[in-house]
Design a protein around this motif. Structure first.
Motif, PDB file in Angstrom:
ATOM      1  N   LEU A 106       8.106   7.980   2.869  1.00 41.58           N
ATOM      2  CA  LEU A 106       7.037   7.043   2.543  1.00 41.58           C
ATOM      3  C   LEU A 106       6.105   7.710   1.545  1.00 41.58           C
ATOM      4  CD1 LEU A 106       6.247   5.831   6.156  1.00 41.58           C
ATOM      5  CD2 LEU A 106       7.260   4.445   4.350  1.00 41.58           C
ATOM      6  N   TYR A 107       5.600   6.947   0.599  1.00 42.78           N
ATOM      7  CA  TYR A 107       4.618   7.502  -0.329  1.00 42.78           C
ATOM      8  C   TYR A 107       3.556   6.442  -0.602  1.00 42.78           C
ATOM      9  CZ  TYR A 107       6.409   4.776  -4.283  1.00 42.78           C
ATOM     10  OH  TYR A 107       6.754   3.751  -5.111  1.00 42.78           O
ATOM     11  N   LEU A 157       0.837  -1.192   0.000  1.00 40.02           N
ATOM     12  CA  LEU A 157       0.000   0.000   0.000  1.00 40.02           C
ATOM     13  C   LEU A 157       0.873   1.243   0.000  1.00 40.02           C
ATOM     14  CD1 LEU A 157      -2.648  -1.026   2.690  1.00 40.02           C
ATOM     15  CD2 LEU A 157      -2.997  -0.866   0.223  1.00 40.02           C
ATOM     16  N   ILE A 158       1.964   1.139   0.761  1.00 43.19           N
ATOM     17  CA  ILE A 158       2.874   2.267   0.900  1.00 43.19           C
ATOM     18  C   ILE A 158       4.268   1.787   0.528  1.00 43.19           C
ATOM     19  CG2 ILE A 158       3.973   3.715   2.682  1.00 43.19           C
ATOM     20  CD1 ILE A 158       1.247   3.929   4.015  1.00 43.19           C
ATOM     21  N   GLY A 159       5.066   2.692  -0.052  1.00 38.48           N
ATOM     22  CA  GLY A 159       6.429   2.319  -0.418  1.00 38.48           C
ATOM     23  C   GLY A 159       7.407   3.398   0.004  1.00 38.48           C
ATOM     24  N   TYR A 160       8.685   3.170  -0.270  1.00 40.53           N
ATOM     25  CA  TYR A 160       9.719   4.163   0.018  1.00 40.53           C
ATOM     26  C   TYR A 160      10.169   4.804  -1.282  1.00 40.53           C
ATOM     27  CZ  TYR A 160      10.585   2.955   4.881  1.00 40.53           C
ATOM     28  OH  TYR A 160      10.470   2.759   6.238  1.00 40.53           O
ATOM     29  N   GLU A 208      -3.738   7.469  -1.642  1.00 41.11           N
ATOM     30  CA  GLU A 208      -3.087   8.412  -0.731  1.00 41.11           C
ATOM     31  C   GLU A 208      -2.960   7.750   0.632  1.00 41.11           C
ATOM     32  OE1 GLU A 208      -5.718  11.754  -0.645  1.00 41.11           O
ATOM     33  OE2 GLU A 208      -7.178  10.679   0.569  1.00 41.11           O
ATOM     34  N   ILE A 209      -2.158   8.377   1.480  1.00 38.18           N
ATOM     35  CA  ILE A 209      -1.993   7.818   2.821  1.00 38.18           C
ATOM     36  C   ILE A 209      -3.077   8.420   3.705  1.00 38.18           C
ATOM     37  CG2 ILE A 209      -0.441   7.561   4.787  1.00 38.18           C
ATOM     38  CD1 ILE A 209       1.898   7.804   2.855  1.00 38.18           C
ATOM     39  N   PRO A 210      -4.029   7.604   4.178  1.00 40.98           N
ATOM     40  CA  PRO A 210      -5.152   8.158   4.945  1.00 40.98           C
ATOM     41  C   PRO A 210      -4.808   8.387   6.412  1.00 40.98           C
ATOM     42  CG  PRO A 210      -5.419   5.800   4.711  1.00 40.98           C
ATOM     43  CD  PRO A 210      -4.100   6.135   4.070  1.00 40.98           C
ATOM     44  N   PHE A 250       2.986   2.486  11.967  1.00 40.01           N
ATOM     45  CA  PHE A 250       2.052   1.692  11.173  1.00 40.01           C
ATOM     46  C   PHE A 250       2.294   1.847   9.671  1.00 40.01           C
ATOM     47  CE2 PHE A 250      -2.266   1.324   9.145  1.00 40.01           C
ATOM     48  CZ  PHE A 250      -2.297  -0.059   9.167  1.00 40.01           C
ATOM     49  N   TYR A 251       2.489   3.080   9.221  1.00 40.75           N
ATOM     50  CA  TYR A 251       2.682   3.311   7.776  1.00 40.75           C
ATOM     51  C   TYR A 251       3.967   2.635   7.294  1.00 40.75           C
ATOM     52  CZ  TYR A 251      -0.983   6.780   8.387  1.00 40.75           C
ATOM     53  OH  TYR A 251      -2.168   7.393   8.678  1.00 40.75           O
TER      54      TYR A 251
END
Lengths: 309, 618
Positions: free
Chosen positions: B91-92, B78-81, B98-100, B198-199
């Protein structure tokens, strides 16, 4: 020939007994060693360990595990899955590795035997001449130097300094240096063996007879003397095989050759039980078969040897 | 017969020379991408070597650093570097739009709703949906999958129920699932508390999605076969020559494929650092993740632009078994007094070690002398470094000074402390009745050299320490079971949060090698904490390890207030270090080499390398 058949049959049966003993001893000793396949620097939860043990049947009593293992290999030729390389079977890993190692070791063994016979014969023919001295100096050096030193030197010199060969054993031309590294010690040893036994043979009556009958130098050496001179070499073939198998372990590591050699050690470090059993059985069978072959060749080369003994 | 043998011998002899050349000719690759095509742009290819054959590249099962690098090149979470223009990592939202922000419920649980990007696909062309994440996470968290990193999901609601076992180690709720639900492209995740990392977890390989139909068709082998290794990231695996190399080819179905500049990556597999170096030096491999220790100093000088030392979230330390006594024979101290004395002695022994000497003369990989257990590189809420705020000193970071000029005074302090318990001979400046202790380490030259240094440092004060080397697996077993006196140890964090260093010392932790709260130590009531200053009504005087340390870690794990959380973690580390059982030596570094022709790659503090956006100059 029936004598020989009986002899082979006897040896095969003895071999099977030996393998059975090896399996049994290895199995129980391996489980007695502290540690286990699922131990790692970062501990996993007890639930995970329990699930893994159940998955691979390690939660059962040792005796039951042993019987299951024996049944699987005898009835299904199933060596089980590797406990370390998830999703791969031991037999696949060994087959892949053995293809590479057999090519490496086989080439090294053949080159060592025939290179050694040739050099040894040359040294004997030119006894105490310059060429003999050179061969003796070089072979003494190679007998004295362990393969990890030679391999590392080769790697530094031929791969890095000169760039003639790749340092990766699996690339095109990458196995030339590992083969040479592996064959130098046995070749040098065979050279020295051949030289002394050739000198011994060349002084014998039947050689003098051959010369008297007008057989040329080459004819004497290759047709008459070499066969007798290589008897000690056949005797040495067994220990040489052991050397090459154990040597491949170091050489494969140095040149990153994807062979089976490294598995002998890594499987034990990882407590990869099925892999330990697989490699042990494989090595036992290999040595038993090769020793038997050596004995048969010995008989073929020297008819004086009697199978009854 | 005779003749036949003779001829055979002669022929074979001639053949032997030919054999070397023919049998050795390996796999010739006629299609070298570097030399192909004049008109079209040259396809980019990169040869790297991280380590030997990975145990697994199944995202759920992998727990190794090299395996993680392989996973993040094939999968996307869901999220990467990504690397920012100034070279930092951020993090993106990768698969997510988008990151909620999370919404905290009345019960303290936090709900996050992720919306996936439109048109995400698996490498086989099929659609990727939120349900794939639900499947993958439940699979990874389930004890039946037996994943090393299953516990990475412990912050997600439902994990505890899934992993609960009864006294017979049987699962209590075999059908339990994580509180994660999918609705088309929407993924709803509920965590038990709000945690700052968490992210970061979502970018961790264990959290990557896997395709259910592929995995279920071959649960054990799907990740070993290129034809079934269906992925959703920048690359697909196109070849796995076992023990030799793994080839990754750009995945045209990756949503961001246009940005991926490296077309092919060859991950060579070697377990020998010297071999890696030879391949790097002769230009065959452009990146190597391991360097022979003995060569480090020379390489750093000779390859200034190609030798990299990056920070890593880890600490190399020595640990003492709290259930083994160091007091001299005939000492009559007991209970709390005895433990206080032992703690003082252990701390004093730690001060006798010159950490600067160890990193400069022995390990030589640019490590940083350590004065706290939580490693350099882990950050606080405000972004400052946790280790710099550790301890109470105004003059130095951590629990003692690691400055070069402080070493002498450290030793003097240590000697004064030890004099309280041992007989000191002023004439020889040595202790005469310190019992002989044993130091165990795993069979490795680097560990041996450090062990020898410690032995020598102690010997200078009359303390005899014997060294015992153990084979790796035996060593792990000995240390875990507490069958040692002093042992070499090391820890690398899984994510940027100090709790990844601190929760390993609770009584029930499987990594509690020091044996805190176990056996005799369980009943020792010698620890005191006062949390009133932090607004928590909890004061314990002379409590057990369970009443103090375990309790604080419990508070940290359930805390929703970020600042309080960090304050509690400092309290926990203070308590941990007061036992003297942990003697930090240095903070780990990640040493690797990369050819200067390669640009655009980056590495993370967890040691992962990212090559997708790299290019190789001609």
């Amino acid at each position: 020939m029936s004598k020989m058949f009986l002899y082979v049959l006897k040896r095969v049966l003895l071999g099977l007994l030996a393998i059975f003993i090896i399996i049994t001893v290895t199995f129980f000793v391996m489980h007695a060693v502290p540690g286990g396949p699922f131990l790692s620097e970062k501990a996993v939860t007890p639930a995970v360990t329990a699930a893994l043990e159940a998955k691979y049947g390690l939660d059962k009593p040792l005796g039951e595990q042993y019987l299951t293992y024996l049944k699987d290999i005898i009835l299904h030729f199933d060596f089980g899955p590797s406990l370390k390389n998830r999703g791969r079977d031991v037999i696949d890993i060994m087959t892949d590795g053995f293809k590479v190692s057999a090519k490496l070791g086989g080439t090294a063994a053949i080159c060592a035997i025939f290179g050694g016979l040739t050099l040894g014969s040359i040294a004997a023919i030119f006894r105490n001449k310059f060429i003999d001295r050179i061969i003796m100096i070089i072979t003494t050096a190679f007998v004295a130097m362990p393969s990890f030193i030679i391999g590392t030197l080769f790697l530094m010199f031929f791969c890095v300094k000169l760039g003639w060969f790749p340092a990766n054993g699996d690339a095109a031309g990458g196995t030339i240096l590992p083969v040479i590294t592996l064959m130098l010690y046995p070749m040098s040893y065979i050279t020295r063996l051949t030289r002394s036994s050739m000198l011994d043979v060349l002084g014998q009556d039947y050689v003098r007879t051959a010369r008297a009958k007008g057989v040329g130098n080459m004819g004497v050496i290759f047709k008459h003397a070499l066969k007798n001179a290589c008897l000690p070499v056949v005797t040495y073939a067994g220990p040489m095989l052991a050397f090459i198998v154990t040597g491949s372990l170091v050489v494969e590591q140095i040149f990153a050759v994807p062979g089976i050699g490294r598995r002998f050690v890594s499987s034990i470090i990882n407590r990869d039980y099925t892999m330990i059993m697989g490699t042990t059985i494989f090595l036992a069978v290999l040595i038993i078969v090769m020793t038997l072959l050596c004995d048969i060749i010995y008989k073929l080369v020297d008819p004086r040897i009697d199978f009854d003994k | 017969m005779k003749k036949a043998v003779s001829i055979l011998l002669a022929v074979l002899m001639a053949l032997s020379c030919v054999l070397v050349l023919t049998a050795c000719d390996g796999n010739n690759d006629p299609t070298d991408p570097a030399t192909n095509g004049d008109a079209t742009p040259v396809a980019q290819s990169l040869a790297v070597c991280l380590a030997s054959e990975p145990d697994t590249i199944d995202p759920a099962l992998n727990s190794a650093v090299d395996g993680a690098t392989l996973v993040i090149h094939a999968f996307s979470g869901l999220i990467g570097y990504q690397q920012t223009a100034d070279g930092n990592l951020e993090l993106y939202a990768e698969c997510a739009k988008e990151i909620p922000e999370g919404t905290v419920g009345e019960d303290g649980k936090v709900t996050y709703v992720f919306e996936l990007k439109d048109g995400l696909k698996w490498s086989d062309g099929s659609d990727l949906t939120a349900a794939d994440f639900v499947y993958a996470w439940n699979r990874a968290a389930s004890p039946l999958t037996a994943a090393d990193y299953g516990y990475m999901f412990d912050i997600i609601d439902g994990y505890a129920e899934m992993n609960e076992v009864d006294d017979n180690e049987e699962l209590v709720n075999p059908d339990a699932k994580l509180n994660v639900t999918a609705d088309g492209n929407k993924l709803t995740v509920v965590t038990t508390v709000e945690v700052p990392y968490f992210y970061e977890l979502l970018a961790f390989p264990t959290y990557m999605p896997v395709k259910q139909s592929v995995v279920e068709a071959n649960p054990d082998g799907w990740a070993t076969d290129p034809s079934t290794y269906v992925s959703n990231g920048a690359y697909t695996m196109t070849e796995w020559a076992h023990d030799s190399k793994i080839v990754y080819t750009k995945n045209e179905n990756y949503y961001n494929a246009d940005a991926v500049t490296m077309d092919t990556i060859e991950f060579y597999l070697s377990d020998d650092a010297n071999n890696m170096l030879a391949n790097f030096k002769n230009g065959d491999w452009l990146f190597i993740d391991d360097v022979p220790n003995a060569e480090m100093a020379a390489l750093e000088a000779d390859y200034e632009d190609e030798y990299f030392v990056e920070g890593q979230l880890g600490t190399y330390y020595v640990c003492f078994n709290v259930n083994k006594s160091l007091l001299p024979e005939g000492n009559t101290l007991e209970g709390a007094e005895k433990e206080a004395a032992e703690a003082e002695i252990r701390s004093a022994l730690g001060l006798l070690l010159d950490r600067n000497y160890i990193v400069e003369e022995i390990s030589q990989a640019g490590e940083v002398p350590a004065s706290s257990f939580v490693a350099m590189g882990l950050t606080e809420v405000d972004g400052s470094e946790f280790y710099k705020n550790a301890g109470s000193s105004e003059e130095y970071f951590g629990y003692y000074s690691t400055a070069k000029d402080a070493f002498e005074s450290n030793c003097a302090t240590a000697v004064e402390t030890l004099k309280k318990y041992y007989t000191y001979d002023e004439a020889t400046a040595k202790f005469t009745n310190f019992p002989t202790v044993e130091y165990i380490y795993n069979d490795n030259q680097g560990h041996q050299l450090i062990g020898e240094y410690i032995q020598q440092a102690f010997a200078a004060y009359g303390i005899t320490m014997t060294l015992t080397s153990q084979e790796w697996n035996t060593f792990l077993n000995t240390r875990k079971n507490g069958e040692y006196n002093i042992a070499r140890n090391g820890w690398l964090a899984d994510y940027n949060d100090p709790i990844s260093f601190l929760d390993m010392w609770i009584t029930s932790s499987g990594n509690n090698d020091v044996q805190f709260g176990k056996d005799a130590h369980a009943d020792l009531a010698v620890y005191s904490v006062d949390l009133t200053e932090l607004g928590i009504d909890y004061v314990v005087e002379n409590g057990t390890w369970a009443e103090t340390y375990d309790y604080i870690i419990g508070l940290v794990k359930s805390s929703t207030d970020a600042e309080l959380r960090y304050a509690l973690m400092h309290v926990a580390e203070d308590l941990l270090m007061s036992t003297g059982a942990i003697c930090p030596i240095y903070y780990y570094t990640d040493v690797f080499m990369c050819d200067d022709a390669v640009s655009g790659w980056f590495s993370s503090p967890l040691g992962y390398k990212y090559f997708m956006y790299s290019t190789v100059a001609e």
